[in-house]
Write a protein that holds these residues in place. Structure first.
Motif, PDB file in Angstrom:
ATOM      1  N   ALA A  77       0.839  -1.199   0.000  1.00  0.00           N
ATOM      2  CA  ALA A  77       0.000   0.000   0.000  1.00  0.00           C
ATOM      3  C   ALA A  77       0.870   1.243   0.000  1.00  0.00           C
ATOM      4  CB  ALA A  77      -0.920  -0.014   1.206  1.00  0.00           C
ATOM      5  N   CYS A  81       0.879   3.968  -2.970  1.00  0.00           N
ATOM      6  CA  CYS A  81       0.569   5.392  -2.828  1.00  0.00           C
ATOM      7  C   CYS A  81       1.697   6.230  -3.395  1.00  0.00           C
ATOM      8  CB  CYS A  81       0.348   5.751  -1.364  1.00  0.00           C
ATOM      9  SG  CYS A  81      -1.222   5.173  -0.767  1.00  0.00           S
ATOM     10  N   LEU A  85       0.996   8.647  -6.493  1.00  0.00           N
ATOM     11  CA  LEU A  85       0.833  10.068  -6.206  1.00  0.00           C
ATOM     12  C   LEU A  85       2.097  10.896  -6.356  1.00  0.00           C
ATOM     13  CD1 LEU A  85      -1.491  10.104  -3.110  1.00  0.00           C
ATOM     14  CD2 LEU A  85      -1.994  10.913  -5.398  1.00  0.00           C
ATOM     15  N   LEU A 267      -0.347  11.190   0.945  1.00  0.00           N
ATOM     16  CA  LEU A 267      -1.746  11.590   0.877  1.00  0.00           C
ATOM     17  C   LEU A 267      -1.907  13.045   1.286  1.00  0.00           C
ATOM     18  CD1 LEU A 267      -3.849   8.630   2.309  1.00  0.00           C
ATOM     19  CD2 LEU A 267      -3.661   9.380  -0.042  1.00  0.00           C
TER      20      LEU A 267
ATOM     21  N   LEU B 145      -4.038  -5.350  -4.847  1.00  0.00           N
ATOM     22  CA  LEU B 145      -3.533  -4.006  -4.532  1.00  0.00           C
ATOM     23  C   LEU B 145      -2.452  -3.583  -5.519  1.00  0.00           C
ATOM     24  CD1 LEU B 145      -3.185  -3.721  -0.674  1.00  0.00           C
ATOM     25  CD2 LEU B 145      -4.544  -2.325  -2.184  1.00  0.00           C
ATOM     26  N   LEU B 163      -9.901   2.955  -9.836  1.00  0.00           N
ATOM     27  CA  LEU B 163     -10.687   3.080  -8.609  1.00  0.00           C
ATOM     28  C   LEU B 163     -11.938   2.210  -8.691  1.00  0.00           C
ATOM     29  CD1 LEU B 163     -10.714   4.453  -5.917  1.00  0.00           C
ATOM     30  CD2 LEU B 163     -11.848   6.407  -6.918  1.00  0.00           C
ATOM     31  N   LEU B 166     -10.942  -1.162  -8.117  1.00  0.00           N
ATOM     32  CA  LEU B 166     -10.684  -1.374  -6.695  1.00  0.00           C
ATOM     33  C   LEU B 166     -11.980  -1.648  -5.936  1.00  0.00           C
ATOM     34  CD1 LEU B 166      -8.199   0.518  -4.555  1.00  0.00           C
ATOM     35  CD2 LEU B 166     -10.487   0.393  -3.714  1.00  0.00           C
ATOM     36  N   PHE B 167     -13.009  -0.850  -6.219  1.00  0.00           N
ATOM     37  CA  PHE B 167     -14.280  -1.069  -5.520  1.00  0.00           C
ATOM     38  C   PHE B 167     -14.791  -2.470  -5.798  1.00  0.00           C
ATOM     39  CE2 PHE B 167     -15.070   3.715  -5.843  1.00  0.00           C
ATOM     40  CZ  PHE B 167     -14.566   3.918  -4.581  1.00  0.00           C
TER      41      PHE B 167
ATOM     42  N   ILE C  38     -15.686   5.177  -0.881  1.00  0.00           N
ATOM     43  CA  ILE C  38     -14.546   4.586  -0.176  1.00  0.00           C
ATOM     44  C   ILE C  38     -14.925   4.288   1.267  1.00  0.00           C
ATOM     45  CG2 ILE C  38     -12.213   5.046   0.631  1.00  0.00           C
ATOM     46  CD1 ILE C  38     -11.821   6.647  -1.966  1.00  0.00           C
ATOM     47  N   ALA C  99      -4.942  -0.828   4.100  1.00  0.00           N
ATOM     48  CA  ALA C  99      -4.108  -0.720   2.901  1.00  0.00           C
ATOM     49  C   ALA C  99      -4.955  -0.356   1.692  1.00  0.00           C
ATOM     50  CB  ALA C  99      -3.380  -2.038   2.660  1.00  0.00           C
ATOM     51  N   THR C 100      -6.100  -1.036   1.582  1.00  0.00           N
ATOM     52  CA  THR C 100      -6.987  -0.728   0.462  1.00  0.00           C
ATOM     53  C   THR C 100      -7.463   0.718   0.547  1.00  0.00           C
ATOM     54  OG1 THR C 100      -7.776  -2.959   0.845  1.00  0.00           O
ATOM     55  CG2 THR C 100      -8.886  -1.709  -0.837  1.00  0.00           C
ATOM     56  N   LEU C 101      -7.793   1.135   1.774  1.00  0.00           N
ATOM     57  CA  LEU C 101      -8.252   2.506   1.965  1.00  0.00           C
ATOM     58  C   LEU C 101      -7.199   3.498   1.475  1.00  0.00           C
ATOM     59  CD1 LEU C 101     -10.553   4.167   3.513  1.00  0.00           C
ATOM     60  CD2 LEU C 101      -8.825   4.442   5.255  1.00  0.00           C
ATOM     61  N   GLY C 102      -5.945   3.242   1.853  1.00  0.00           N
ATOM     62  CA  GLY C 102      -4.878   4.152   1.438  1.00  0.00           C
ATOM     63  C   GLY C 102      -4.777   4.241  -0.070  1.00  0.00           C
ATOM     64  N   VAL C 103      -4.773   3.089  -0.719  1.00  0.00           N
ATOM     65  CA  VAL C 103      -4.650   3.095  -2.179  1.00  0.00           C
ATOM     66  C   VAL C 103      -5.858   3.773  -2.804  1.00  0.00           C
ATOM     67  CG1 VAL C 103      -4.443   1.661  -4.215  1.00  0.00           C
ATOM     68  CG2 VAL C 103      -3.217   1.047  -2.161  1.00  0.00           C
ATOM     69  N   ALA C 104      -7.041   3.487  -2.253  1.00  0.00           N
ATOM     70  CA  ALA C 104      -8.253   4.080  -2.815  1.00  0.00           C
ATOM     71  C   ALA C 104      -8.216   5.589  -2.691  1.00  0.00           C
ATOM     72  CB  ALA C 104      -9.487   3.515  -2.102  1.00  0.00           C
ATOM     73  N   LEU C 105      -7.780   6.085  -1.538  1.00  0.00           N
ATOM     74  CA  LEU C 105      -7.723   7.540  -1.375  1.00  0.00           C
ATOM     75  C   LEU C 105      -6.696   8.145  -2.320  1.00  0.00           C
ATOM     76  CD1 LEU C 105      -8.065   7.810   2.484  1.00  0.00           C
ATOM     77  CD2 LEU C 105      -9.723   8.515   0.774  1.00  0.00           C
ATOM     78  N   ALA C 106      -5.581   7.450  -2.488  1.00  0.00           N
ATOM     79  CA  ALA C 106      -4.584   7.963  -3.423  1.00  0.00           C
ATOM     80  C   ALA C 106      -5.177   8.070  -4.818  1.00  0.00           C
ATOM     81  CB  ALA C 106      -3.368   7.032  -3.445  1.00  0.00           C
ATOM     82  N   LEU C 107      -5.924   7.047  -5.205  1.00  0.00           N
ATOM     83  CA  LEU C 107      -6.551   7.092  -6.528  1.00  0.00           C
ATOM     84  C   LEU C 107      -7.573   8.212  -6.600  1.00  0.00           C
ATOM     85  CD1 LEU C 107      -6.952   3.300  -7.213  1.00  0.00           C
ATOM     86  CD2 LEU C 107      -5.682   4.894  -8.607  1.00  0.00           C
ATOM     87  N   ALA C 108      -8.328   8.410  -5.488  1.00  0.00           N
ATOM     88  CA  ALA C 108      -9.335   9.470  -5.493  1.00  0.00           C
ATOM     89  C   ALA C 108      -8.666  10.829  -5.665  1.00  0.00           C
ATOM     90  CB  ALA C 108     -10.145   9.425  -4.204  1.00  0.00           C
TER      91      ALA C 108
ATOM     92  N   PHE D  67      -5.949   9.576   7.239  1.00  0.00           N
ATOM     93  CA  PHE D  67      -5.844   9.440   5.782  1.00  0.00           C
ATOM     94  C   PHE D  67      -7.046  10.081   5.099  1.00  0.00           C
ATOM     95  CE2 PHE D  67      -3.117   5.320   5.935  1.00  0.00           C
ATOM     96  CZ  PHE D  67      -2.069   6.064   6.422  1.00  0.00           C
TER      97      PHE D  67
END
Lengths: 277, 498, 133, 81, 492
Positions: A77, A81, A85, A267, B145, B163, B166-167, C38, C99-108, D67
């Motif tokens: 992860a 990121c 990013l 982030l 991931l 994204l 991912l969902f 998310i 981990a998924t949350l982090g990647v998802a936010l990065a994509l967002a 986050f």
């Protein structure tokens, strides 16, 4: 879309609840889940690894292989990121803001303008959305951070005997730094704990875990079979497992700490590493 | 050493990924050689395991020295060993082929790319090798991931596509996890072999039924079976070709492998084909997938989009073949996993070379490509022939088993769908050949389109050579498909299936 | 009636997990905003964790840490402790979810950078306009 | 039979879950989600899953929220739903 | 029967494939064409070297590899296959000579590609001839379809494009839609694909299924040009003339017919078909094609199109002969593969020569051409006679056997069909010749500038024309091979 969603959800939910009625009652200790495998773990944890916290034993030893990948997921992860990013600041240098500390005047220096010397005592670089430092927050955090870190170390080290372990300790360590980055600013935090450190430490943490396992493999046992480490630790097989668990927990803690910070950096600055929250 | 091979197979790439991630901060030039050597070692290990399996039967490896069902075991048997070789070789071939475009598309992040790339491969290897239902979930998430992030860094529309992926991927994986949870409540174990041991007495347990439904739904979502395919085309066509080159051939195929693994070795064939009466319905879903995938592919105007819809159709082949429930069908599905991975790799590598040179993958830009990039187009042609199913390419033989299985099971709809999709594929690819073959149509309106024609030439050697290797492999796989089937796949299918 | 209440009481956790899961699923299907989706996804994942944890519980039994870790101790009875295995599995699941949350936010964030909005329908209309050009 | 306190907490969890996806402000949603995680962590602690609860407290209620806030900070707070 | 295991058939197939890399890499046109010759001659020598053995009644076999349990890619040289190979391989040599003249005269583009695919097509053709089972046959059949596509679309213009589409749609579509399922169905029911003299289908299928399967094969091998799956052939005439000559008069179309014949005799078997009387259905279909194609040919003005429809009709002669299943008819049908090949290739060469020399494609513009190109038109006459079936040309022999075969089978209707169609053949060929030679100077449409084509073009057509004549007097070894085939297949 809303209606479709609602209908799907209600149908699915009704179906699931209907089937849920066949579950063993909540808190029932006689279901197969409680009587087949778990008794072995509970009854052998002391004998096998000399670790009273059964969750730790199962996590880092019986199912230690899962946990290694769990750590890898965290690392992934962080890497993801970064990969998604991170962009270099120089690509699009925005205007920078400086505060002339003696007078409290804010300067906006456009791209190409002459910047004050790095580390100047008189001019302080500030974020574009800057609020004057609150003395209370800054000082409280400074105080608290040390305790958080101490507690985190305790959680890591005492994971054998009490709730906690590498993950929890690692997250706590990471959040202490994140707290520092929030209460001060991102640049100062990066100066203390920079991106390279976090990236390398993250990988190193997982490497410590996998490396411990690999060492067992090199010593002739199966991967992650800490028993093989007994000659190194000069201890019994059970204690070797206990120490092995500690080793991997430390690896996990490093990895999780570094990665949490790394993700936060990316982030909170959208990958630019200049201005955080 | 031989008994450690199953561990080395997956640990070596994992360690390599970590070392590469560190090396990218210290000396970025080391990344590629490290990546390459890690994957090469893994390939060697997978070949070693395959030899071992062929010679002495399935290999079991206990992680941490804990025997099943206490610990996690790796079971590399006739079903998984060939797939492992496929995964590692696909990864290494695409790595060589993608080198140039990686350096071009991810400046400053090549180390991270390579690290994620190996982690993705690691996840795939793990999914295939593991004998533990929960471990499969963890590895699924690693592969997913890394997949999201590799896909997310493509063109403008890639982040949104990723994204959405991912969902949907998370829903799929969570469903699988929930299914494993149901199985765990019903039986108390997570080891696949152990679960299978409990199955006979669970025939009318509603929790197991629900676990089956929800596990399969999760896997269907992950493999993009037709009504759940929405994420796939965008995700695969907007991302960089270096990433799709490995993701497209492997993701769906490995998910299908997981379905076969879970179906045959967890729920047991007796349960899914005899006790449940669902396989017919699933075959019809697969038929819909084949037909719709082919038709949607016809409607596309760019190369990558078209290829993604072909993948959707191919998923239908394998799901349908498996749920035919007879030996021929399952053989076909398993063989097609191998063949389709090779075919898709070939096509995506060719598409990667083309879009590396043209910076565009619409059909209109491909005019006269045969003349400018002859070798690439030969590779592309080989892949195309395999997808259409022309002998002696491998595509023909797996299709053969599938059709035979369909006829034996009396599922003529499936047979018709397969033939239909072969025809549609022929049309699809010949449309491209035609465009690429005849450059200067005697069409006066076309002149201003040839802006790039002078600059475009053959793709670099690092792309062409792996492509030709895969193209040759398509034929070699076809020629040796008899051996693959008799020596490996037949032993992988439980004896109960006729 | 009493039967039903008893039943709901006995399965309350399972019902709760299903409701939470459906909330998450609803957010994933019906919500328009990517961050909302998310969050929905995270709820979806935690609901499954709740399910696993609930299966591990045994009424009135001790948490899975053996008393008197060091030195002599009496024989350990498995029935005295809560089942630790699901806890272990769920530790993994929590980590996966963050981990998924982090990647998802990065994509967002990347999506926002691209389109200047997080609403999916706005993004789609922008894409359509671009394609039309 | 579930414990009364467990039932109460879970009901609150459900309420906060619904709130998290229906608040019309993303920063608010992130904070409500944090509350959701914290309540969830409480419920797990009640069920004796101390390690899981600990992790959820640090990860779910702590880092995840940071986050989310960071992401919202870099995108937008406004939403139509 | 002796069975000899030898790799010769494989080498015969591969020799033209091996030459492709050399063709691609060769620097000058001359080396390229020299290598084509080397390959063509080698191929012919290898094939011819197998003839003595086969004529003695032996069979040469070679198994490449098992692709599926009990199912191998396997080659077998028997009399039938050898006959076909013996017809196609020497014609490749001759066509190569002709190609050089034709392509150089017209300064065609992409000549290297042209020679490469030509070589590949020949590999596939010989592969079909030597296939020992249905799977191998199908493999080479499809390979031929793909290898000829670039040849058909050689000109790369709009017309070539649409013709190429039509070509592939018919050939590939029908084989995937009909042949493949039929094959699979047979495989599931019988578990074998091996061609054996009396077939292996007996006892596995009902009458109706047999009929459906038979029709699926007959129509599925669309290269045989059975109506209504014939219209790819006239369309494919957009190709350069050497391609039309060798591929669309000999290799491709004969492959189609060969496949049909193989399936009828080797898969279904004489006894089974005779006992169910299904062969008559095929006979009627073939007869319809014969008559209809001849009638259409009458109305065509483009010379190559007329030849194409003539080919369609002649192909059905072969199908008819084989489907009659009487020994003499089968001999005649199989012999017609050879006789028609030499006759028709002469005609195509002539058409190409006329086009190369004068740029004329239509028959109505050819008045008086015989005076300007006497050699060409004489050869054209010989070719026409052979196709019509008049002495002193080879075509007469095969038609004679066909006629005898219909009598032997006792089916007078087909005798009638043969005679009517021969008349029609004469009606669409002889006027061309007549108008070419017999016209006054005023009527002649040609200036003195038009002359005979270059020697490279002229020699081949003279050779084929003379072979057509020679075959009338010395029909061996083709007649012997056809006899042997009929004997082994029919057992009469």
């Amino acid at each position: 879309m809303k209606i479709t969603g609602l209908v799907t959800v209600i149908i699915c939910g009704a179906l699931l609840i209907f089937y849920a009625m066949d579950f063993p009652d909540f808190g029932d200790g006689t279901s197969p889940a409680s009587t087949y495998l778990s008794p072995y773990f509970i009854e052998h944890t002391i004998e096998d690894a000399n670790v009273p916290n059964i969750v730790t034993t199962v996590l880092a030893d019986y199912r230690g292989y899962d946990t290694m990948y769990e750590t890898t997921v965290v690392f992934t992860a962080g890497l993801a990121c970064f990969f998604l990013l991170r962009r270099k600041e120089s690509q699009n240098p925005p205007a920078r803001f400086y505060r002339h500390t003696p007078t409290g005047i804010t300067l906006r220096i456009e791209e190409g303008g002459k910047l004050p010397a790095e580390g100047s005592k008189v001019f302080m670089r500030i974020d574009s959305l800057w609020a004057p430092d609150s003395l209370i927050i800054k000082n409280t955090c400074r105080l608290v951070i040390a305790f958080i870190q101490l507690f985190a170390l305790y959680v890591v080290a005492h994971g054998h005997h009490s709730p906690g372990g590498g993950f929890q300790g690692g997250v706590l360590l990471g959040s202490s730094i994140i707290l520092f980055a929030i209460s001060n600013d991102l640049r100062r935090s990066i100066k203390r704990f920079n991106e390279k450190t976090s990236a390398i430490l993250g990988a190193l943490g997982v490497l410590l875990y996998a490396g411990t396992g690999f060492l067992c493999l090199l010593l002739g046992a199966h991967f992650l079979n800490y028993k093989a480490l007994a000659p190194i630790f000069r201890s019994t097989a059970a204690m070797a497992r206990s120490h092995g668990i500690l080793c991997v927990e430390i690896g996990v803690a490093f990895a999780v700490m570094a990665v949490m910070i790394w993700i936060y950096y990316n982030l909170s600055s959208a990958g630019k590493h200049d201005e955080g929250l | 050493m031989v008994q450690q091979l199953p561990a080395l197979l997956i640990i070596v790439p994992l360690l390599t990924a970590l070392v590469v991630a560190m090396a990218s901060w210290i000396s970025p030039r080391l990344c590629l050689p490290l990546t390459f050597s890690g994957l090469a070692l893994s390939l060697a290990a997978s070949i070693g395991v395959l030899m071992e399996v062929i010679a002495h039967g399935p290999v079991t490896y206990t992680m941490g020295g804990w025997n099943a069902p206490m610990g996690i075991v790796y079971v590399i048997d006739y079903l998984s060993s060939p797939i492992l070789v496929v995964i590692t070789s696909v990864a290494i071939l695409n790595l060589i082929s993608a080198r140039k475009s990686v350096e071009e598309s991810f400046p400053g992040k090549t180390g991270a790319f390579y690290s994620l790339y190996i982690l993705f491969t690691t996840g795939m290897i793990g999914i295939v090798a593991t004998g533990d239902a929960f471990n499969l979930y963890v590895l699924l998430e690693i592969a997913a991931l890394t997949g999201y992030s590799l896909i997310g860094l493509g063109n403008d529309r890639a982040p949104l596509a990723s994204l959405n992926y991912l969902f949907i991927g998370t829903i799929g994986a969570s469903f699988y996890l929930l299914g494993v949870g149901y199985l765990y409540i019903a039986t108390g174990t997570l080891n696949m072999a152990d679960l299978a041991r409990f199955m006979p007495q669970m025939a009318d347990n509603s929790m197991v039924l629900f676990a089956f439904i929800i596990c399969m739904t999760g896997l269907f979502i992950k493999m993009a079976l037709f009504p759940m395919h929405g994420w796939l085309p965008n995700a695969y066509s907007f991302s960089s070709t270096a990433a799709t080159g490995v993701i497209a051939p492997l993701t769906t195929k490995v998910m299908i492998y997981a379905m076969i693994r879970v179906g045959l070795y967890v729920f047991t064939p007796a349960y899914i084909f005899n006790t449940l009466h669902m396989s017919k319905a699933i075959v019809w879903v697969a038929i819909a997938a084949i037909v719709m995938g082919s038709l949607l592919a016809l409607a596309q105007k760019s190369l990558l989009k078209m290829l993604t819809y072909i993948i959707v159709a191919e998923v239908g082949y394998m799901v349908g073949g498996f749920f035919l429930g007879n030996r021929m069908g399952i053989t076909g599905a398993t063989l097609h996993i191998i063949n389709d991975a090779a075919m898709t790799l070939c096509l995506f590598m060719a598409a990667g070379a083309i879009s590396y040179k043209l910076k565009d993958d619409s059909f209109a830009s491909m005019k006269g490509l045969f003349r400018k990039m002859p070798v690439t187009m030969i590779g592309f042609g080989a892949g195309a022939l395999a997808v259409i199913g022309i002998p002696p390419t491998c595509g023909f033989f797996s299709k053969w088993y599938l059709i035979t299985g369909g006829m034996e099971a009396g599922q003529y709809g499936f047979v018709a769908a397969l033939l239909f999709s072969s025809l549609v594929n022929a049309v699809l690819f010949f449309r491209i050949f035609e465009i690429a073959h005849f450059e200067p149509f005697a069409d006066p309106h076309d002149h201003h389109h040839h802006g790039h024609s002078e600059t475009v030439n053959e793709a670099p050697l690092s792309m062409v050579v792996p492509l030709l290797v895969v193209a040759a492999a398509l034929i070699v796989l076809g020629i040796y498909s008899g051996d693959i089937v008799t020596k490996i796949i037949q032993s992988a299918i439980p004896a109960g299936i006729v | 009636m009493e039967n039903l209440i008893h039943m709901i009481g006995a399965k309350f956790n399972y019902i709760a997990y299903i409701i939470l899961m459906m909330i998450g699923l609803y957010a994933l299907i019906a919500k328009n905003n990517l961050v909302k989706k998310i969050i929905g996804m995270s709820i979806f994942q935690t609901s499954i964790i709740l399910f696993y944890v609930s299966t591990a519980y045994k009424t009135g039994k001790a948490i899975p840490i053996v008393e008197h870790g060091h030195g002599a101790h009496s024989v350990i009875h498995a029935t005295d402790y809560i089942n630790p295995l699901p806890h272990v599995l769920m530790l993994t699941a929590i980590v996966v979810s963050v981990a998924t949350l982090g990647v998802a936010l990065a994509l967002a964030i990347k999506v926002y950078r691209q389109y200047g909005t997080l609403e999916e329908d706005d993004i789609n209309s922008q894409i359509r306009i671009q394609a039309g050009k | 039979m579930s414990l009364p306190i467990d039932m109460i907490i879970l009901s609150l969890v459900v309420v906060s879950g619904i709130a998290a996806i229906s608040v019309k402000d993303l920063l608010g949603a992130a904070i409500v989600f944090s509350a959701y995680s914290f309540l969830m962590c409480l419920s797990w602690a009640v069920m004796g899953a101390v390690d899981v609860a600990f992790t959820e407290a640090t990860v779910g209620a702590g880092v995840s929220t940071v986050f989310c806030v960071a992401a919202v900070f870099h995108t937008t707070r406004r939403t139509k739903d | 029967m002796d069975i000899i295991y030898s790799a010769k058939p494989l080498i015969a197939i591969l020799v033209s494939l091996f030459v492709i890399p050399i063709l691609i890499s060769s620097r000058s046109d001359n080396t390229r064409e020299a290598w084509t010759f080397v390959a063509a001659i080698l191929k012919f020598i290898i094939i011819a070297s197998m003839a003595p053995l086969v004529l003695k009644g032996a069979q040469i076999q070679f198994t490449l590899f098992e692709v599926m349990p009990h199912l191998a890619i396997k080659l077998k040289v028997d009399s039938f296959g050898l006959l076909f190979a013996l017809v196609s391989s020497p014609l490749w040599i001759i066509t190569s000579v002709y190609s050089i003249g034709y392509m150089r005269t017209l300064k065609e583009h992409s000549q290297t590609r042209y020679y490469c695919y030509f070589a590949m097509s020949l590999s596939a053709t010989i592969g079909v001839a030597f296939s020992a089972n249905l799977l191998t046959l199908y493999l080479f059949y499809e390979m031929l379809s793909f290898a000829t596509y670039p040849l058909v679309t050689h000109h790369q213009d709009q017309e070539a494009r649409s013709s190429g589409r039509k070509y592939l749609l018919y050939i590939l579509g029908s084989s995937i839609a009909f042949v493949l399922p039929a094959m699979l169905f047979i495989y599931i029911k019988t578990g074998t694909f091996e061609f054996v003299p009396q077939g292996f289908m007996a006892g596995h299928f009902t009458h109706g299924t047999l009929l459906v399967l038979l029709l699926m094969f007959v129509f599925g091998f669309a290269k045989a040009g059975i109506m209504p799956f014939h219209s790819w052939l006239p369309a494919a005439m957009v190709a350069p003339t050497p391609v039309s000559a060798l591929l669309h008069a000999v290799a491709v179309v004969k492959v189609g017919v060969f496949c049909v014949a193989r399936v009828i005799t080797g898969v279904f078997g004489t006894k089974l078909l005779l006992s169910t009387d299904l062969n008559t259905v095929v006979c009627y279909i073939a007869s319809f094609t014969i008559i209809a194609a001849s009638l259409i040919a009458l109305s065509q003005d483009g010379l190559k199109r007329r030849l194409a429809f003539s080919t369609i009709g002649q192909l059905s002669y072969i199908v008819l002969g084989v489907a009659l299943l009487s020994p003499l008819a089968v001999t005649g049908g199989i012999l017609h593969i050879a006789m028609h090949a030499f006759g028709k290739i002469t005609l195509f060469f002539c058409a190409g020569a006329i086009f190369a020399a004068s740029g004329i494609k239509n028959i109505s513009d050819m008045v008086g051409i015989g005076k300007r190109m006497p050699i060409t038109m004489t050869c054209f006459l010989i070719g026409s006679l052979s196709v019509i079936g008049l002495p002193p040309c080879g075509g007469f022999i095969s038609k004679w056997y066909l006629v005898l075969g219909t009598l032997e089978a006792g089916k007078m209707f087909f005798l009638f069909v043969l005679l009517v169609s021969s008349l029609l053949n004469a009606a669409y060929f002889l006027p061309i010749v007549y108008r070419a030679f017999f016209c006054t100077d005023e009527e002649s449409m040609f200036e003195n500038t038009v002359n005979e084509v270059p020697t490279w073009c002229l020699v081949p057509l003279c050779i084929t024309a003379s072979i057509s004549v020679i075959l009338f007097f010395f029909p061996q070894p083709f007649l012997k091979l056809a006899h042997m085939t009929a004997q082994t297949l029919i057992g009469g």
